[in-house]
Design a protein around this motif. Structure first.
Motif, mmCIF file in Angstrom:
data_model
loop_
_atom_site.group_PDB
_atom_site.id
_atom_site.type_symbol
_atom_site.label_atom_id
_atom_site.label_comp_id
_atom_site.label_asym_id
_atom_site.label_seq_id
_atom_site.Cartn_x
_atom_site.Cartn_y
_atom_site.Cartn_z
ATOM 1 N N GLY A 182 24.546 -27.828 -18.444
ATOM 2 C CA GLY A 182 24.094 -28.039 -17.076
ATOM 3 C C GLY A 182 23.347 -26.833 -16.560
ATOM 4 O O GLY A 182 23.533 -25.711 -17.037
ATOM 5 N N THR A 183 22.495 -27.045 -15.596
ATOM 6 C CA THR A 183 21.671 -25.977 -15.045
ATOM 7 C C THR A 183 22.400 -25.242 -13.932
ATOM 8 O O THR A 183 23.250 -25.804 -13.242
ATOM 9 C CB THR A 183 20.359 -26.550 -14.494
ATOM 10 N N GLY A 184 22.101 -23.968 -13.778
ATOM 11 C CA GLY A 184 22.659 -23.178 -12.690
ATOM 12 C C GLY A 184 24.102 -22.759 -12.898
ATOM 13 O O GLY A 184 24.736 -22.261 -11.967
ATOM 14 N N ILE A 185 24.655 -22.963 -14.100
ATOM 15 C CA ILE A 185 26.033 -22.574 -14.392
ATOM 16 C C ILE A 185 26.026 -21.232 -15.107
ATOM 17 O O ILE A 185 25.335 -21.059 -16.115
ATOM 18 C CB ILE A 185 26.731 -23.630 -15.273
ATOM 19 N N ARG A 186 26.777 -20.282 -14.611
ATOM 20 C CA ARG A 186 26.872 -18.959 -15.221
ATOM 21 C C ARG A 186 28.139 -18.853 -16.043
ATOM 22 O O ARG A 186 29.221 -19.202 -15.577
ATOM 23 C CB ARG A 186 26.828 -17.873 -14.148
ATOM 24 N N LEU A 187 27.989 -18.344 -17.259
ATOM 25 C CA LEU A 187 29.135 -18.228 -18.147
ATOM 26 C C LEU A 187 29.998 -17.034 -17.784
ATOM 27 O O LEU A 187 29.507 -16.005 -17.320
ATOM 28 C CB LEU A 187 28.664 -18.084 -19.600
ATOM 29 N N ALA A 188 31.300 -17.178 -18.029
ATOM 30 C CA ALA A 188 32.216 -16.054 -17.902
ATOM 31 C C ALA A 188 31.900 -15.014 -18.967
ATOM 32 O O ALA A 188 31.368 -15.337 -20.036
ATOM 33 C CB ALA A 188 33.656 -16.538 -18.053
ATOM 34 N N GLU A 189 32.225 -13.773 -18.678
ATOM 35 C CA GLU A 189 32.038 -12.709 -19.662
ATOM 36 C C GLU A 189 33.184 -12.736 -20.668
ATOM 37 O O GLU A 189 34.353 -12.644 -20.271
ATOM 38 C CB GLU A 189 31.994 -11.345 -18.959
ATOM 39 N N PRO A 190 32.889 -12.865 -21.971
ATOM 40 C CA PRO A 190 33.968 -12.925 -22.968
ATOM 41 C C PRO A 190 34.903 -11.728 -22.927
ATOM 42 O O PRO A 190 36.091 -11.859 -23.235
ATOM 43 C CB PRO A 190 33.204 -12.996 -24.300
ATOM 44 N N ALA A 191 34.391 -10.573 -22.531
ATOM 45 C CA ALA A 191 35.244 -9.380 -22.486
ATOM 46 C C ALA A 191 36.274 -9.464 -21.371
ATOM 47 O O ALA A 191 37.288 -8.770 -21.396
ATOM 48 C CB ALA A 191 34.382 -8.134 -22.304
ATOM 49 N N GLU A 192 36.049 -10.317 -20.382
ATOM 50 C CA GLU A 192 36.954 -10.393 -19.241
ATOM 51 C C GLU A 192 38.019 -11.466 -19.415
ATOM 52 O O GLU A 192 39.126 -11.332 -18.909
ATOM 53 C CB GLU A 192 36.162 -10.645 -17.954
ATOM 54 N N VAL A 193 37.707 -12.578 -20.104
ATOM 55 C CA VAL A 193 38.692 -13.657 -20.154
ATOM 56 C C VAL A 193 39.927 -13.320 -20.986
ATOM 57 O O VAL A 193 41.031 -13.450 -20.462
ATOM 58 C CB VAL A 193 38.000 -14.976 -20.588
ATOM 59 N N PRO A 194 39.914 -12.895 -22.244
ATOM 60 C CA PRO A 194 38.798 -12.898 -23.169
ATOM 61 C C PRO A 194 38.733 -14.214 -23.947
ATOM 62 O O PRO A 194 39.736 -14.901 -24.092
ATOM 63 C CB PRO A 194 39.165 -11.757 -24.129
ATOM 64 N N GLN A 223 42.525 -15.840 -17.474
ATOM 65 C CA GLN A 223 43.241 -14.568 -17.619
ATOM 66 C C GLN A 223 44.732 -14.764 -17.361
ATOM 67 O O GLN A 223 45.581 -14.250 -18.109
ATOM 68 C CB GLN A 223 42.677 -13.531 -16.640
ATOM 69 N N LEU A 224 45.067 -15.500 -16.320
ATOM 70 C CA LEU A 224 46.473 -15.747 -15.985
ATOM 71 C C LEU A 224 47.178 -16.532 -17.089
ATOM 72 O O LEU A 224 48.333 -16.252 -17.433
ATOM 73 C CB LEU A 224 46.574 -16.505 -14.654
ATOM 74 N N VAL A 225 46.475 -17.515 -17.643
ATOM 75 C CA VAL A 225 47.068 -18.297 -18.730
ATOM 76 C C VAL A 225 47.299 -17.415 -19.947
ATOM 77 O O VAL A 225 48.377 -17.440 -20.564
ATOM 78 C CB VAL A 225 46.169 -19.498 -19.078
ATOM 79 N N ALA A 226 46.285 -16.610 -20.315
ATOM 80 C CA ALA A 226 46.413 -15.730 -21.481
ATOM 81 C C ALA A 226 47.544 -14.723 -21.287
ATOM 82 O O ALA A 226 48.321 -14.453 -22.211
ATOM 83 C CB ALA A 226 45.094 -15.014 -21.738
ATOM 84 N N GLU A 227 47.659 -14.165 -20.077
ATOM 85 C CA GLU A 227 48.726 -13.202 -19.804
ATOM 86 C C GLU A 227 50.096 -13.861 -19.915
ATOM 87 O O GLU A 227 51.050 -13.264 -20.427
ATOM 88 C CB GLU A 227 48.535 -12.615 -18.399
ATOM 89 N N HIS A 228 50.191 -15.093 -19.442
ATOM 90 C CA HIS A 228 51.484 -15.784 -19.490
ATOM 91 C C HIS A 228 51.961 -15.984 -20.920
ATOM 92 O O HIS A 228 53.167 -15.825 -21.204
ATOM 93 C CB HIS A 228 51.372 -17.137 -18.789
ATOM 94 N N PHE A 229 51.048 -16.318 -21.814
ATOM 95 C CA PHE A 229 51.430 -16.574 -23.204
ATOM 96 C C PHE A 229 51.383 -15.305 -24.056
ATOM 97 O O PHE A 229 51.573 -15.381 -25.277
ATOM 98 C CB PHE A 229 50.556 -17.676 -23.798
ATOM 99 N N ASP A 230 51.116 -14.175 -23.432
ATOM 100 C CA ASP A 230 51.283 -12.875 -24.064
ATOM 101 C C ASP A 230 50.601 -12.786 -25.437
ATOM 102 O O ASP A 230 51.197 -12.367 -26.430
ATOM 103 C CB ASP A 230 52.777 -12.553 -24.211
ATOM 104 N N GLY A 231 49.351 -13.202 -25.486
ATOM 105 C CA GLY A 231 48.584 -13.063 -26.712
ATOM 106 C C GLY A 231 48.687 -14.220 -27.672
ATOM 107 O O GLY A 231 47.949 -14.272 -28.666
ATOM 108 N N ASN A 232 49.593 -15.176 -27.426
ATOM 109 C CA ASN A 232 49.738 -16.319 -28.337
ATOM 110 C C ASN A 232 48.831 -17.477 -27.943
ATOM 111 O O ASN A 232 49.188 -18.645 -28.102
ATOM 112 C CB ASN A 232 51.191 -16.794 -28.374
ATOM 113 N N VAL A 233 47.677 -17.156 -27.410
ATOM 114 C CA VAL A 233 46.696 -18.171 -27.045
ATOM 115 C C VAL A 233 45.320 -17.688 -27.468
ATOM 116 O O VAL A 233 44.986 -16.506 -27.323
ATOM 117 C CB VAL A 233 46.737 -18.476 -25.522
#
Length: 368
Positions: free
Chosen positions: A45-57, A25-35
């Motif tokens: 791998g097992t036991g890894i939970r994915l980020a929600e696409p709506a949050e990153v995005p 999120q911080l990276v995306a905000e820094h580049f202001d939509g150009n990412v």
């Protein structure tokens, strides 16, 4: 980024774990939509939970594993990735699409950054480093998980830009030492998988439980070894003093577990769990001879860590006794441990490293 424009920067990952949400999120905000960010729909791998696409995005791409999950085939928009100005990929030789993109973009004189472990599990001198080394040479720039790895690669490739983006879990304001808490537990936080050896910790706790009647064991995590671990806990006779919490990643909740902990334990290979523990000012007992992740550089014996012999529940039990009875003599003050970790291993530090690497690449491109 408008509908008809192309992103300046594209970041494509095998998958995006839940803990990477705020960093990206911080990276995306820094580049202001150009990412643009791409991530696989199935974790590697097992036991890894994915980020929600709506949050990153980010945009989900299809992952397909082959050869017993030794290779990852991703359905990527290859033509678009070949043309994009700046591309950041995983430094992982088991992803054929990354080889294709690296090679084609090198021929086209387009800059490609690789982020990940500088070395394979076996270390920089292992035979398996040959392929990873070729990837490093093909890349325009490298981004590592630790400062030590960055220093090593700068020495190896003096003409290549190398930046550290420390693999981190929490923001600086989410961590910190609770000086007022009563501490009576030993804590494990991590995936319940064989490589992490949580059963070894249960065996060690069984050895000290009678000697330390106030001590508790708290296990936070989930994974394929959970059912076996539950049976092992039931066999100890101390089940009422062992809590198996399940998966939990909210720092506000984890803070409570760390606030009650004398020390955390990494009975198998250690990784992000130790920098997380240090961020809350809690020292760690760490198995000595394991294929640890690069985060092991944060462990300093006599300051924030105590090492024990691998696969030896008796030696781990001795470490638990020392931590419980002589914590202030074995480790530094919790506030000092937390301060050191927060400065080096926060989400802000990770995002800053990625931004620095990408912007450095942009400066190079502007002169070509």
């Amino acid at each position: 980024m408008t509908q008809n424009s192309s992103p300046t920067v594209v970041m494509a990952f095998a998958s995006i774990a839940e803990y990477r949400t705020r960093c990206l999120q911080l990276v995306a905000e820094h580049f202001d939509g150009n990412v643009q960010i791409l991530g696989g729909n199935i974790p590697w791998g097992t036991g890894i939970r994915l980020a929600e696409p709506a949050e990153v995005p980010y945009t989900l791409v299809t992952n397909r594993f082959m050869l017993g999950s030794r290779l990852l085939i991703q359905k990527l928009p290859l033509m678009g990735l070949l043309r994009t100005r700046t591309l950041l990929l995983d430094l992982n030789p088991r992803m054929p699409a990354n080889w294709l993109l690296l090679t084609a973009r090198r021929v086209a004189r387009r800059r490609t950054l690789l982020w990940g472990h500088a070395w394979p599990r076996g270390g920089r001198n292992s035979r398996s480093d040959g392929l990873r080394g070729l990837m490093r040479r093909l890349a325009s720039e490298l981004v590592t998980y630790t400062e030590q790895q960055a220093d090593d690669l700068r020495e190896m490739y003096p003409r290549k830009q190398v930046t550290a983006a420390p693999n981190s879990l929490y923001s600086a304001d989410e961590m910190g030492f609770d000086a007022n808490s009563m501490r009576n537990s030993i804590l494990y936080v991590g995936r319940l998988v064989d490589a992490k050896k949580p059963d070894l910790l249960v065996s060690a706790f069984e050895l000290v439980a009678s000697d330390l009647p106030q001590l508790r064991l708290t296990i936070v995590g989930d994974g394929p070894a959970r059912s076996i671990l539950e049976r092992r806990i039931a066999e100890t006779g101390f089940g009422e003093r062992i809590r198996l919490i399940g998966h939990e990643s909210r720092p506000s909740v984890l803070r409570g577990y760390y606030s009650a902990a004398i020390a955390s334990v990494s009975p198998g290979c250690a990784g992000l769990s130790i920098t997380q523990s240090f961020g809350f000012g809690v020292p760690a007992l760490i198995a000595r001879d394991e294929p640890h992740g690069p985060e092991i550089e944060a462990a300093s014996e006599g300051f924030n860590a105590l090492f024990f012999q691998s696969n030896d529940p008796g030696d781990l039990a001795s470490g638990i006794r020392r931590a419980a009875r002589q914590r202030s003599e074995v480790f530094a003050d919790g506030a000092a441990i937390a301060e050191s970790s927060i400065r080096r291993y926060s989400i802000e530090a990770m995002a800053a490293g990625l931004i620095q690497a990408i912007e450095g690449d942009e400066r190079c491109l502007s002169t070509t």
